[in-house]
Design a protein around this motif. Structure first.
Motif, PDB file in Angstrom:
ATOM      1  N   ARG A  22      -5.605  -4.942 -11.244  1.00 56.40           N
ATOM      2  CA  ARG A  22      -5.697  -4.431  -9.873  1.00 56.40           C
ATOM      3  C   ARG A  22      -4.533  -4.942  -9.019  1.00 56.40           C
ATOM      4  NH1 ARG A  22     -11.016  -5.017  -5.921  1.00 56.40           N
ATOM      5  NH2 ARG A  22     -10.178  -3.806  -4.159  1.00 56.40           N
ATOM      6  N   THR A  23      -4.183  -6.218  -9.198  1.00 58.55           N
ATOM      7  CA  THR A  23      -3.064  -6.795  -8.446  1.00 58.55           C
ATOM      8  C   THR A  23      -1.763  -6.124  -8.818  1.00 58.55           C
ATOM      9  OG1 THR A  23      -4.148  -8.952  -8.250  1.00 58.55           O
ATOM     10  CG2 THR A  23      -1.766  -8.915  -7.984  1.00 58.55           C
ATOM     11  N   LYS A  44      -1.562  -2.758  -7.252  1.00 60.11           N
ATOM     12  CA  LYS A  44      -1.262  -2.859  -5.823  1.00 60.11           C
ATOM     13  C   LYS A  44       0.231  -3.104  -5.610  1.00 60.11           C
ATOM     14  CE  LYS A  44      -2.727  -5.135  -1.566  1.00 60.11           C
ATOM     15  NZ  LYS A  44      -3.650  -6.138  -0.949  1.00 60.11           N
TER      16      LYS A  44
END
Length: 214
Positions: A181-182, A185
């Motif tokens: 997820r990081t 992003k």
């Protein structure tokens, strides 16, 4: 489908006509204005808000960089393609900092303009010139090492390099000890900062910015 409205600013009459013929081959594109001088062309753009601008770098009354800077500030969604007969090693980097979407050397075949328009209209970046950086070899894109600051953090540059190398978010996450997820992003932030939408365009940008080798 609504046609893409384009404006052409080019002072050389014969070359302007040649570009007009080339733009006429682009599906769903309509040239709504053509100018031999920069100031009236810029005023027309600010008034009519075209989706695309094709502008010569060297004009009799105003520099194409000034036009690109003003259009990018006032019309952030307008695609900008610069054409010039006076390329330089640092020009692609300077143009990218301004937010220009593409750049074509006039010494390249006219088909390059067609390819550039098609690439830029679809959200990509197109930079073609015969100028090479010192010590560079031939190839499709100029290998430029800009002295200008790249608008990415060190972590974003690291992830951009890995994305350009063809690695997926899951692979990057494992390599950098981050969550997927990081990484996703970071990728979204990188794309937004650079102004591209797909990996191929990001890879071209990384090459131009000197983050990766061609």
């Amino acid at each position: 489908m609504r046609k893409i409205r384009a404006v052409l600013i080019e002072d050389e009459t014969m070359f302007r006509q040649l570009i007009l013929l080339t733009l006429g081959k682009v599906k769903d594109l309509q040239v709504i204005g053509e100018f031999g001088l920069g100031k009236p062309g810029l005023e027309f753009c600010l008034r009519e808000k075209p989706e695309m601008l094709v502008v010569d770098l060297m004009l009799p009354d105003i520099n194409g960089l000034e036009i690109a800077r003003e259009v990018r500030r006032e019309l952030p969604d307008t695609k900008i393609l610069v054409i010039t007969a006076h390329p330089s090693e640092r020009l692609p980097a300077d143009l990218m900092v301004l937010g220009v979407n593409g750049y074509v050397d006039k010494t390249e075949p006219i088909e390059y303009v067609l390819s550039a328009v098609e690439t830029v209209r679809s959200g990509g970046m197109f930079f073609a010139s015969r100028v090479r950086a010192k010590g560079g070899s031939g190839g499709g894109l100029p290998v430029t090492r800009p002295t200008l600051e790249v608008p990415l953090t060190e972590r974003e540059q690291e992830i951009a390099r890995l994305v350009a190398a063809g690695q997926m978010s899951k692979e990057i996450a494992a390599k950098l000890n981050l969550s997927v997820r990081t990484v996703e992003k970071h990728r979204a932030n990188i794309m937004e900062k650079v102004g591209v939408r797909e990996v191929a365009s990001l890879t071209r940008w990384c090459i131009q910015a000197g983050l990766v080798d061609n």
